[in-house]
Design an enzyme around this catalytic site. Structure first.
Site, PDB file in Angstrom:
ATOM      1  N   ARG A 277      27.492  18.535  16.878  1.00 40.08           N
ATOM      2  CA  ARG A 277      26.896  19.789  16.283  1.00 40.08           C
ATOM      3  C   ARG A 277      26.736  21.213  16.259  1.00 40.08           C
ATOM      4  NH1 ARG A 277      22.533  19.573  19.074  1.00 40.08           N
ATOM      5  NH2 ARG A 277      21.369  18.815  17.142  1.00 40.08           N
TER       6      ARG A 277
ATOM      7  N   TYR B 240      22.943  12.440  19.619  1.00 41.94           N
ATOM      8  CA  TYR B 240      23.790  12.548  18.283  1.00 41.94           C
ATOM      9  C   TYR B 240      25.121  13.202  19.411  1.00 41.94           C
ATOM     10  CZ  TYR B 240      19.793  11.556  15.390  1.00 41.94           C
ATOM     11  OH  TYR B 240      18.867  10.610  14.991  1.00 41.94           O
TER      12      TYR B 240
ATOM     13  N   TYR C 177      26.638  22.077  12.868  1.00 47.04           N
ATOM     14  CA  TYR C 177      24.906  22.045  11.829  1.00 47.04           C
ATOM     15  C   TYR C 177      24.901  23.574  12.506  1.00 47.04           C
ATOM     16  CZ  TYR C 177      23.833  17.413  12.540  1.00 47.04           C
ATOM     17  OH  TYR C 177      23.613  15.847  12.142  1.00 47.04           O
TER      18      TYR C 177
ATOM     19  N   CYS D  99      42.852  21.323  18.671  1.00 48.83           N
ATOM     20  CA  CYS D  99      43.802  21.833  18.075  1.00 48.83           C
ATOM     21  C   CYS D  99      43.381  22.589  17.307  1.00 48.83           C
ATOM     22  CB  CYS D  99      44.915  21.509  17.656  1.00 48.83           C
ATOM     23  SG  CYS D  99      45.438  20.768  19.763  1.00 48.83           S
ATOM     24  N   GLU D 100      42.362  23.228  17.304  1.00 50.87           N
ATOM     25  CA  GLU D 100      41.495  23.889  15.854  1.00 50.87           C
ATOM     26  C   GLU D 100      40.229  24.426  16.414  1.00 50.87           C
ATOM     27  OE1 GLU D 100      39.364  22.702  12.386  1.00 50.87           O
ATOM     28  OE2 GLU D 100      41.003  20.489  13.263  1.00 50.87           O
TER      29      GLU D 100
ATOM     30  N   GLY E 238      12.346  11.600  13.291  1.00 50.03           N
ATOM     31  CA  GLY E 238      12.900  13.562  13.084  1.00 50.03           C
ATOM     32  C   GLY E 238      11.622  14.362  14.247  1.00 50.03           C
TER      33      GLY E 238
ATOM     34  N   GLU F  93       9.777   5.551  13.453  1.00 48.22           N
ATOM     35  CA  GLU F  93      11.197   5.758  13.571  1.00 48.22           C
ATOM     36  C   GLU F  93      12.140   7.198  14.643  1.00 48.22           C
ATOM     37  OE1 GLU F  93      12.557   3.210   9.809  1.00 48.22           O
ATOM     38  OE2 GLU F  93      12.986   5.550  10.285  1.00 48.22           O
TER      39      GLU F  93
ATOM     40  N   GLY G  62      14.617   8.631  17.235  1.00 48.60           N
ATOM     41  CA  GLY G  62      15.222   8.485  17.696  1.00 48.60           C
ATOM     42  C   GLY G  62      15.619  10.192  18.658  1.00 48.60           C
ATOM     43  N   ARG G  63      15.681  10.779  18.241  1.00 49.73           N
ATOM     44  CA  ARG G  63      15.909  12.487  19.053  1.00 49.73           C
ATOM     45  C   ARG G  63      15.038  12.452  20.141  1.00 49.73           C
ATOM     46  NH1 ARG G  63      19.149  16.363  17.101  1.00 49.73           N
ATOM     47  NH2 ARG G  63      18.763  15.662  14.755  1.00 49.73           N
TER      48      ARG G  63
HETATM   49  C1  LIG Z   1      17.972   9.638  11.662  1.00 50.58           C
HETATM   50  C2  LIG Z   1      17.481   8.380  11.297  1.00 50.58           C
HETATM   51  C3  LIG Z   1      15.717   8.630  12.584  1.00 50.58           C
HETATM   52  C4  LIG Z   1      16.362   9.226  13.352  1.00 50.58           C
HETATM   53  O1  LIG Z   1      15.319  10.617  13.113  1.00 50.58           O
HETATM   54  P1  LIG Z   1      15.504  11.427  14.438  1.00 50.58           P
HETATM   55  O2  LIG Z   1      15.325  12.878  14.395  1.00 50.58           O
HETATM   56  O3  LIG Z   1      16.801  10.800  15.464  1.00 50.58           O
HETATM   57  O4  LIG Z   1      14.316  11.273  15.091  1.00 50.58           O
HETATM   58  C5  LIG Z   1      15.039   7.769  11.637  1.00 50.58           C
HETATM   59  N1  LIG Z   1      14.902   7.030  10.092  1.00 50.58           N
HETATM   60  C6  LIG Z   1      16.150   6.784   9.117  1.00 50.58           C
HETATM   61  C7  LIG Z   1      15.952   6.427   8.383  1.00 50.58           C
HETATM   62  C8  LIG Z   1      16.879   7.979  10.267  1.00 50.58           C
HETATM   63  O5  LIG Z   1      18.234   8.262   9.016  1.00 50.58           O
END
Ligand SMILES: *Cc1c(COP(=O)(O)O)cnc(C)c1O
Length: 437
Positions: free
Chosen positions: A335, A396, A339, A366-367, A253, A295, A297-298
């Protein structure tokens, strides 16, 4: 040269006003590979992995690990990079498991998330040797028990807990509040109930707990509050059930910079701060230090990405608005539609020209809601054929791309050192038609 648009270190501008990404000329890449095009800076991805791994090692020693949340960008090459960097992986579907598997990723380091795993997904994941299931609720836990029993296996699980924390981010990605589709809430007693259930099932082995409060979070106090709630919960579980937690996953996150006004998070400092708090809290409650997972991702892949488009039409409505249509849209980047997400948008081959027009950059679907960004400044003589770049598109976007209007998905090109290569080829009309019987 560096201009105000260069929101990440891997972005610069050449003397003749062309945007450079990871040192590569974006106009030449657009010419070679076509547009729309996703670019990914492999060296930056690796650097972000190393920043996380180094910080976690420093804060937790052997009691820490980093899992890449592959939903941010899932394709074979990226899973290979994660494997090479020594990351674990977080997967949310059989498709993401299959992708990691194809990359030769060691699946004992995989954590299988999702709030609704089908029986087929569960069977597939157990068969593939996925290390851990992150269990969302009691229905899933019973389903895992049934499938594992039928297969004569025991599956390690960690339980997803909702700590009841508001991360102050987009509503659609706020996942730590009690009123949320994910996890078992402490506040309602459901976290305790699911723990008791897990401890009672013979083909399930409880390995620990997980939480993820949200995405695009900048406020480090959110993570500190999460640690406080979760460690208190672990102590309570020990007192009630005599269960000692092996693993505590604190989720992902951490936010990234989409526009110049966004702050830059010092990941090493943020993790150090969490490390200090975890140590204080486990000492306070007298519980053994669990294995701590992060964990992200982003924050691993977002600023490693850039998307290139070509302008197709410019429509000026005096007294209303200006529209610049590009050859992509919500199909390659939903996105803004989801959001209202902000981006830094630039005329990639005309970086030094005056940007004297405010416009909406829209897609070709077409939107009328197919908007990529509003209030963008571009040269007023922007025209068909000009190149537009969106920054910070590594997370994403490709993973959320669709074929709405039967538009093929763009290619993903990796940039590494002085080289560039195709990681995912452009989808063709034949690819899309291949499923039609
Ligand atoms: C989406 C997600 C992440 C990664 O979140 P980021 O904002 O991309 O770092 C980690 N754990 C869980 C369970 C998620 O759903």
């Amino acid at each position: 040269m560096i201009t105000k648009d260069c929101i990440c270190e891997n972005i610069s501008v050449s003397e003749d006003g062309t945007l450079l990404f990871a040192g590569h000329n974006t106009a030449e890449l657009a010419e070679k590979y076509g547009t729309p095009l996703y670019l990914m800076d492999e060296d930056r991805i690796r650097e972000r992995c190393r920043t996380y791994l180094g910080a976690v090692k420093e804060a937790f020693g052997d009691k820490g690990q980093v899992l890449y949340a592959s939903k941010a960008a899932s394709f074979k090459r990226i899973c290979e990079i994660m494997k090479e960097e020594g990351m674990g992986i977080d997967v949310v579907s059989a498709g993401e498991i299959a992708t990691a598997r194809k990359a030769g990723f060691p699946l004992e380091r995989a954590y299988f998330h999702s709030n609704n795993k089908t029986d087929a997904d569960i069977r597939y994941a157990i068969n593939c040797g996925v290390g851990y299931f992150v269990v969302d609720g009691p229905d899933e836990l019973r389903a895992i028990q049934d499938v594992a029993e039928e297969m004569g296996r025991t599956q390690a699980v960690i339980l997803r807990i909702t700590p009841g924390i508001d991360p102050h981010t987009y509503e659609a990605v706020a996942t730590g509040k009690v009123d949320c589709k994910f996890g078992s809430a402490i506040e309602l007693g459901q976290a305790h109930e699911i723990t008791e259930l897990a401890l009672s099932l013979p083909n399930v082995r409880l390995a620990g707990f997980h939480c993820h409060v949200g995405s695009q979070v900048f406020d480090s106090s959110v993570y500190i509050a999460t640690v406080d709630v979760m460690v208190a919960f672990l102590a309570d579980i020990r007192d009630r059930f005599g269960y000692e937690t092996e693993q505590l996953d604190l989720g992902g996150g951490y936010g990234v910079r989409y526009v110049a006004e966004d702050p830059t998070i010092d990941i090493a400092a943020a993790i150090r701060e969490v490390g200090v708090r975890v140590k204080e809290k486990v000492a306070e409650y007298g519980i053994p230090m669990p294995l701590i997972s992060f964990e992200p991702g982003r924050s691993i892949v977002a600023d490693s990405g850039m998307t290139l488009y070509t302008v197709g039409a410019v429509k000026k409505l005096p007294g209303y608005k200006n529209y610049v249509s590009v050859n992509g849209g919500m199909t390659d980047n939903p996105r803004f539609v989801l959001y209202g997400a902000e981006y830094t948008v630039v005329p990639a081959a005309r970086m030094l020209d005056q940007r004297d027009m405010t416009c909406s950059v829209v897609g070709r679907c077409c939107e009328s809601g197919d908007i990529l960004q509003e209030e963008v400044s571009l040269p007023s003589d922007i025209r068909r054929g000009d190149l537009i770049a969106f920054m910070t598109t590594g997370a994403y976007q490709y993973s959320m791309a669709s074929n709405y209007n039967r538009i093929p998905r763009p290619a993903v090109v990796m940039l590494s050192g002085g080289k560039h290569y195709l990681a995912v080829r452009r989808e063709t009309l034949e690819d899309m038609l291949a499923l039609d019987q």
